[in-house]
Scaffold this motif. Structure first.
Motif, PDB file in Angstrom:
ATOM      1  N   GLY A 198      57.110  26.695  46.530  1.00  0.00           N
ATOM      2  CA  GLY A 198      57.132  27.948  45.806  1.00  0.00           C
ATOM      3  C   GLY A 198      58.447  28.080  45.055  1.00  0.00           C
ATOM      4  N   SER A 199      58.635  29.217  44.418  1.00  0.00           N
ATOM      5  CA  SER A 199      59.855  29.417  43.639  1.00  0.00           C
ATOM      6  C   SER A 199      61.050  29.646  44.557  1.00  0.00           C
ATOM      7  CB  SER A 199      59.682  30.624  42.710  1.00  0.00           C
ATOM      8  OG  SER A 199      59.375  31.784  43.466  1.00  0.00           O
ATOM      9  N   GLY A 200      62.204  29.115  44.135  1.00  0.00           N
ATOM     10  CA  GLY A 200      63.449  29.349  44.865  1.00  0.00           C
ATOM     11  C   GLY A 200      63.579  28.611  46.168  1.00  0.00           C
ATOM     12  N   VAL A 201      62.906  27.476  46.331  1.00  0.00           N
ATOM     13  CA  VAL A 201      62.953  26.732  47.593  1.00  0.00           C
ATOM     14  C   VAL A 201      63.808  25.470  47.474  1.00  0.00           C
ATOM     15  CG1 VAL A 201      61.516  25.764  49.450  1.00  0.00           C
ATOM     16  CG2 VAL A 201      60.680  27.666  48.133  1.00  0.00           C
ATOM     17  N   GLY A 202      64.331  25.177  46.289  1.00  0.00           N
ATOM     18  CA  GLY A 202      65.259  24.063  46.155  1.00  0.00           C
ATOM     19  C   GLY A 202      64.730  22.839  45.459  1.00  0.00           C
ATOM     20  N   LYS A 203      63.693  22.999  44.622  1.00  0.00           N
ATOM     21  CA  LYS A 203      63.124  21.836  43.930  1.00  0.00           C
ATOM     22  C   LYS A 203      64.116  21.240  42.938  1.00  0.00           C
ATOM     23  CE  LYS A 203      59.712  24.101  42.210  1.00  0.00           C
ATOM     24  NZ  LYS A 203      60.142  25.415  42.722  1.00  0.00           N
ATOM     25  N   SER A 204      64.720  22.088  42.104  1.00  0.00           N
ATOM     26  CA  SER A 204      65.647  21.594  41.080  1.00  0.00           C
ATOM     27  C   SER A 204      66.878  20.960  41.714  1.00  0.00           C
ATOM     28  CB  SER A 204      66.047  22.741  40.143  1.00  0.00           C
ATOM     29  OG  SER A 204      64.923  23.260  39.465  1.00  0.00           O
ATOM     30  N   SER A 205      67.368  21.561  42.790  1.00  0.00           N
ATOM     31  CA  SER A 205      68.537  21.002  43.472  1.00  0.00           C
ATOM     32  C   SER A 205      68.222  19.632  44.052  1.00  0.00           C
ATOM     33  CB  SER A 205      68.998  21.950  44.583  1.00  0.00           C
ATOM     34  OG  SER A 205      69.404  23.193  44.049  1.00  0.00           O
ATOM     35  N   LEU A 206      67.020  19.470  44.602  1.00  0.00           N
ATOM     36  CA  LEU A 206      66.628  18.176  45.148  1.00  0.00           C
ATOM     37  C   LEU A 206      66.501  17.137  44.044  1.00  0.00           C
ATOM     38  CD1 LEU A 206      65.762  16.440  47.523  1.00  0.00           C
ATOM     39  CD2 LEU A 206      63.447  17.345  47.288  1.00  0.00           C
ATOM     40  N   LEU A 207      65.950  17.524  42.891  1.00  0.00           N
ATOM     41  CA  LEU A 207      65.846  16.596  41.769  1.00  0.00           C
ATOM     42  C   LEU A 207      67.223  16.127  41.311  1.00  0.00           C
ATOM     43  CD1 LEU A 207      63.046  17.945  39.397  1.00  0.00           C
ATOM     44  CD2 LEU A 207      62.946  16.016  40.958  1.00  0.00           C
ATOM     45  N   SER A 208      68.160  17.050  41.204  1.00  0.00           N
ATOM     46  CA  SER A 208      69.507  16.667  40.756  1.00  0.00           C
ATOM     47  C   SER A 208      70.176  15.760  41.773  1.00  0.00           C
ATOM     48  CB  SER A 208      70.351  17.913  40.515  1.00  0.00           C
ATOM     49  OG  SER A 208      70.557  18.638  41.713  1.00  0.00           O
ATOM     50  N   MET A 209      69.915  15.983  43.035  1.00  0.00           N
ATOM     51  CA  MET A 209      70.455  15.130  44.095  1.00  0.00           C
ATOM     52  C   MET A 209      69.907  13.708  43.972  1.00  0.00           C
ATOM     53  SD  MET A 209      70.176  15.978  48.137  1.00  0.00           S
ATOM     54  CE  MET A 209      70.863  14.931  49.412  1.00  0.00           C
ATOM     55  N   ILE A 210      68.615  13.598  43.671  1.00  0.00           N
ATOM     56  CA  ILE A 210      68.001  12.282  43.488  1.00  0.00           C
ATOM     57  C   ILE A 210      68.544  11.603  42.240  1.00  0.00           C
ATOM     58  CG2 ILE A 210      65.811  11.105  43.031  1.00  0.00           C
ATOM     59  CD1 ILE A 210      64.440  13.284  44.710  1.00  0.00           C
ATOM     60  N   ALA A 211      68.746  12.373  41.169  1.00  0.00           N
ATOM     61  CA  ALA A 211      69.246  11.799  39.911  1.00  0.00           C
ATOM     62  C   ALA A 211      70.606  11.148  40.117  1.00  0.00           C
ATOM     63  CB  ALA A 211      69.331  12.880  38.838  1.00  0.00           C
ATOM     64  N   ARG A 212      71.433  11.727  40.971  1.00  0.00           N
ATOM     65  CA  ARG A 212      72.760  11.154  41.226  1.00  0.00           C
ATOM     66  C   ARG A 212      72.729  10.031  42.235  1.00  0.00           C
ATOM     67  NH1 ARG A 212      73.882  16.585  41.678  1.00  0.00           N
ATOM     68  NH2 ARG A 212      74.188  16.341  43.922  1.00  0.00           N
ATOM     69  N   GLY A 213      71.763  10.068  43.170  1.00  0.00           N
ATOM     70  CA  GLY A 213      71.793   9.124  44.283  1.00  0.00           C
ATOM     71  C   GLY A 213      70.852   7.950  44.190  1.00  0.00           C
ATOM     72  N   THR A 214      69.890   7.963  43.267  1.00  0.00           N
ATOM     73  CA  THR A 214      68.922   6.878  43.204  1.00  0.00           C
ATOM     74  C   THR A 214      69.560   5.592  42.707  1.00  0.00           C
ATOM     75  OG1 THR A 214      66.829   6.177  42.229  1.00  0.00           O
ATOM     76  CG2 THR A 214      68.230   7.548  40.878  1.00  0.00           C
ATOM     77  N   ASP A 215      68.987   4.463  43.114  1.00  0.00           N
ATOM     78  CA  ASP A 215      69.490   3.176  42.628  1.00  0.00           C
ATOM     79  C   ASP A 215      68.685   2.672  41.433  1.00  0.00           C
ATOM     80  OD1 ASP A 215      67.133   2.392  43.780  1.00  0.00           O
ATOM     81  OD2 ASP A 215      68.012   0.981  45.209  1.00  0.00           O
ATOM     82  N   ALA A 216      67.836   3.548  40.848  1.00  0.00           N
ATOM     83  CA  ALA A 216      67.139   3.186  39.610  1.00  0.00           C
ATOM     84  C   ALA A 216      68.161   3.070  38.481  1.00  0.00           C
ATOM     85  CB  ALA A 216      66.084   4.232  39.268  1.00  0.00           C
ATOM     86  N   GLU A 217      67.841   2.231  37.498  1.00  0.00           N
ATOM     87  CA  GLU A 217      68.778   1.999  36.407  1.00  0.00           C
ATOM     88  C   GLU A 217      68.967   3.238  35.537  1.00  0.00           C
ATOM     89  OE1 GLU A 217      67.735  -1.622  34.220  1.00  0.00           O
ATOM     90  OE2 GLU A 217      66.448  -2.159  35.908  1.00  0.00           O
ATOM     91  N   LEU A 218      67.874   3.936  35.233  1.00  0.00           N
ATOM     92  CA  LEU A 218      67.896   5.030  34.272  1.00  0.00           C
ATOM     93  C   LEU A 218      67.080   6.200  34.797  1.00  0.00           C
ATOM     94  CD1 LEU A 218      66.965   2.831  31.184  1.00  0.00           C
ATOM     95  CD2 LEU A 218      69.270   3.531  31.779  1.00  0.00           C
TER      96      LEU A 218
END
Length: 444
Positions: free
Chosen positions: A170-190
């Motif tokens: 639902g809204s306000g449960v931390g979806k965007s924060s989790l996405l940003s965390m993955i964007a910084r931590g993933t080992d994908a190239e791009l």
């Protein structure tokens, strides 16, 4: 021979320039759609409404439906000032997407234009936004794990390169924060990030606070805020997908993040209803669900490279069985459920590990790793089944060894499931910590 070809080319160009221009007119402007007549343009083609010399350049629109008498268009800009009789010209092309590694670190709008103030794009070229999913028989199989830097996802819901996962909340449960965390931590190239229907206030916050310079440097961000026309919001999702596909075609492993898939569906609902489609399930016209399938199937593995899709799904009223969530879950290769109770308790990431599943986890983990994940899940499930007894103090220690282990090591399990937003953990470290935890539980 080359001189002959040059003369022929010039001759054809001259003939084209001398040909009369076909100009149509606006017949009606109702709601979100514009009905035009007198232009020959297929579905998906672009038209310019208004005189480019006197109407501020006119308004771009895309043909979304045709009839014997004319065509229905959806605007890619504001409709202010348009009236019946306004001239309409076909541009003879469809929407295109810029491609190339020069896009890294840039922020684009829903039509592929830069909005970050860093000057023109250093794109290698442009390709049509429209595309097709990879051939089902030539796709590479998903058999290689992808580290996301999030401990609970890398172990209990392991993700493979080319998999498509949904983040349901639902809204306000931390979806965007989790996405940003993955964007910084993933080992994908791009990373390609699409913010569809996002609040304008939150865009800079996401880019500067959540994503940060490190994450942005290896990302392409496409933004279409909630005040943009419905067609721009819809096309921004396909634009981001097309950019990710171009990197995949070059052999790269890309993570495509889209926030949110529900707003894509809402944009298509606005478009469908405006051109006369009948409302079906909860007001969504039939085209909504076919558009979702077309969008989601374009991610995944190709013959070379991969696009790992992570799509947030904003469930209406925390109802995980509402139409968009149900349709997305049937197409995606797994789902991560974010729980509001965990979020309000300050548990981040607020992932309900028992309610989440990865359909390819068994193909991207070893036999020992599967055993460790199953062991922890078994203990957590036993604790959940006995929670009512524990809450009222009716559980007698020694009744169930799994519940005893869960109660004794509750803090350690909770610490494993929690993770700071700025904490980046390699998948190898997560598996080692899980092995130590399961060893202390004594259930392996």
């Amino acid at each position: 021979m080359s001189a002959s070809l040059t003369r022929s080319t010039r001759w054809q160009t001259a003939l084209g320039a001398a040909a009369p221009e076909r100009v149509g007119t606006v017949r009606t402007v109702v709601g979100l759609s514009v009905e035009v007549a007198g232009v020959d343009c297929p579905v998906g083609g672009l038209v310019r409404i208004g005189d480019p010399d006197t109407d501020g350049g006119g308004v771009l629109a895309e043909v979304v439906a045709t009839t014997r008498d004319g065509a229905r268009c959806m605007p890619l800009g504001p409709l202010d000032g348009l009236r019946a009789g306004t001239p309409v010209r076909s541009l003879g092309r469809s929407l295109t997407a810029p491609v190339g590694y020069g896009l890294l670190g840039r922020v684009l709008d829903g039509l592929g234009r830069p909005i970050d103030g860093k000057g023109p794009l250093a794109a290698a070229g442009s390709v049509p936004v429209a595309g097709t999913a990879p051939n089902a028989m030539t796709r590479a199989r998903v058999d290689t794990p992808l580290s996301l830097g999030v401990r609970v996802m890398d172990t209990l819901t392991a993700v493979g390169r080319g998999q498509r996962m949904g983040l349901f909340a639902g809204s306000g449960v931390g979806k965007s924060s989790l996405l940003s965390m993955i964007a910084r931590g993933t080992d994908a190239e791009l990373t390609v990030i699409a913010l569809v229907g996002e609040r304008g206030r939150e865009v800079r916050e996401f880019l500067e606070d959540d994503l940060g310079p490190e994450g942005l440097a290896r990302s392409v961000v496409v933004v279409a805020t909630s005040d943009e026309p419905a067609l721009v919001r819809l096309r921004s999702a396909f634009l981001a997908t097309r950019i990710a596909e171009s990197f995949r075609d070059g052999g790269a492993d890309v993570v495509l993040m889209m926030d949110s898939l529900t707003r894509v569906a809402m944009a298509q609902r606005e478009i469908g209803l405006s051109v006369g489609e009948p409302p079906a399930t909860r007001g969504y016209p039939p085209s909504t669900f076919s558009v979702l399938a077309q969008l989601l199937e374009r991610a995944g593995t190709g013959e070379t490279g991969s696009v790992t899709g992570l799509y947030t799904v904003l469930v209406d009223g925390d109802d995980h069985n509402e139409p968009v969530a149900d349709a997305a879950r049937s197409i995606l290769d797994g789902h991560i459920v974010l729980d509001r109770k965990l979020a309000t308790a300050g548990h981040f990431p607020s992932i309900d590990a028992l309610g989440s599943i990865s359909r390819v986890a068994s193909r991207v983990t070893t036999r020992d790793q599967k055993g460790l994940a199953t062991a922890l899940r078994t203990v957590m499930a036993a604790r959940r089944q006995a929670q009512d007894l524990l809450d009222v103090g009716a559980y007698a220690a020694g009744t169930n060894p799994l519940v005893d282990a869960a109660v004794t090591h509750a803090d350690e399990i909770d610490d494993f499931l929690r993770q700071g937003m700025d904490e980046q953990v390699p998948a190898s470290d997560s598996w080692q910590r899980l092995a130590r935890l399961v060893g202390r539980l004594g259930v392996a």
